[in-house]
Design a protein around this motif. Structure first.
Motif, short mmCIF file in Angstrom:
data_model
loop_
_atom_site.label_atom_id
_atom_site.label_comp_id
_atom_site.label_asym_id
_atom_site.label_seq_id
_atom_site.Cartn_x
_atom_site.Cartn_y
_atom_site.Cartn_z
N LYS A 123 121.14 65.28 55.22
CA LYS A 123 120.93 66.33 54.23
C LYS A 123 121.18 65.85 52.80
O LYS A 123 120.70 66.44 51.84
N ILE A 124 121.96 64.79 52.67
CA ILE A 124 122.45 64.39 51.35
C ILE A 124 121.33 64.09 50.36
O ILE A 124 121.38 64.52 49.21
N ASP A 125 120.32 63.35 50.80
CA ASP A 125 119.24 62.96 49.88
C ASP A 125 118.56 64.19 49.29
O ASP A 125 118.34 64.29 48.08
N ASN A 130 118.06 68.48 44.87
CA ASN A 130 118.09 69.89 44.48
C ASN A 130 119.29 70.28 43.62
O ASN A 130 119.21 71.19 42.80
N HIS A 131 120.41 69.58 43.83
CA HIS A 131 121.65 70.00 43.16
C HIS A 131 122.28 68.89 42.31
O HIS A 131 123.32 69.13 41.68
N GLY A 132 121.69 67.72 42.32
CA GLY A 132 122.20 66.64 41.47
C GLY A 132 123.57 66.15 41.92
O GLY A 132 123.95 66.28 43.08
N TRP A 133 124.33 65.61 40.96
CA TRP A 133 125.63 65.01 41.27
C TRP A 133 126.65 66.03 41.74
O TRP A 133 127.67 65.68 42.33
N ASN A 158 118.93 58.92 44.50
CA ASN A 158 118.64 58.61 43.10
C ASN A 158 119.80 58.98 42.17
O ASN A 158 119.64 59.03 40.95
N ILE A 159 120.97 59.24 42.75
CA ILE A 159 122.14 59.57 41.92
C ILE A 159 122.53 58.36 41.07
O ILE A 159 122.44 57.22 41.51
N LYS A 160 122.96 58.61 39.84
CA LYS A 160 123.36 57.53 38.95
C LYS A 160 124.72 56.97 39.38
O LYS A 160 125.60 57.71 39.80
#
Length: 223
Positions: A123-125, A130-133, A158-160
């Protein structure tokens, strides 16, 4: 030889090397609460090298999925609650960074396959999209999302990196302090006042941490 095959060989060699090193130093034999006093004595014998050796083994252990709480408790016993917390926070920062970078640059395919077999991690990706960091804060605090597997899983999103490491480290600190305080209470058995102080603060932290997941589950229906 393809790039993917080279990556797999490198990962395989690294994992094998880590296992050999840990086995050589007896880590698999000693890393348990039952043998904590043996580890404490061993670390004391190392003198100034003790904290460095502890941090190295903590990082290797976490990357290889050895549970962190026993190691944090051992740090509290060996170094005291304050120094133990500091050393473990440093080690946790390095561990989170290592897992993230390994997944992003060395073992992306391997991690993707692993994530697909775990429903929670799968689910994390989508949640990050949808909710970002902010989803990182939730998954770090809610049980059901294995901590180190999370660290690898976030590496393929794609999280920074800055957002990931800052949030991860800040959210890890309360748990680290709680466990090192427990270890510190055992390590200072000659001082009753210190024992009560360590256990009291640790108890408050554990209680607070246990309430957070319930509050988050009420607010977010996707957890």
């Amino acid at each position: 030889m393809s790039i993917d095959l080279k990556k797999r060989i490198i990962i395989g060699v690294l994992i094998l090397s880590i296992i050999i090193i840990m086995n050589f130093f007896g880590v698999f034999e000693y890393v348990s609460i039952d043998n904590a006093y043996k580890i404490k004595n061993y670390i004391h014998k190392l003198g100034m090298l003790g904290p460095i050796i502890y941090i190295i083994f903590f990082v290797i252990g976490c990357v290889a999925f050895i549970p962190a709480p026993p190691m944090a408790i051992i740090a509290g016993m060996a170094f005291g609650p304050i120094n133990g917390s500091i050393y473990t926070c440093i080690a946790a920062l390095i561990s989170d960074t290592s897992a993230f970078l390994i997944a992003r640059y060395l073992a992306k395919d391997i991690v993707q396959n692993k994530v697909k077999t775990n429903k929670s991690l799968g689910k994390i990706d989508n949640l990050v999209k949808n909710h970002g960091w902010r989803i990182l804060i939730i998954t770090r605090l809610v049980p059901g999302f294995p901590y180190m597997l999370q660290s690898y899983a976030y590496g393929i999103t794609n999280i920074k990196f800055k957002s990931y490491i800052l949030a991860s480290w800040v959210l890890t600190i309360p748990g680290i302090i709680a466990f090192t305080l427990v270890g510190g209470s055992v390590g200072c058995s000659e001082n009753i006042n210190k024992i009560f102080i360590c256990l009291a603060i640790g108890g408050v932290l554990f209680t607070a941490l246990s309430l957070i997941p319930k509050l988050l589950k009420k607010k977010y229906d996707f957890i």
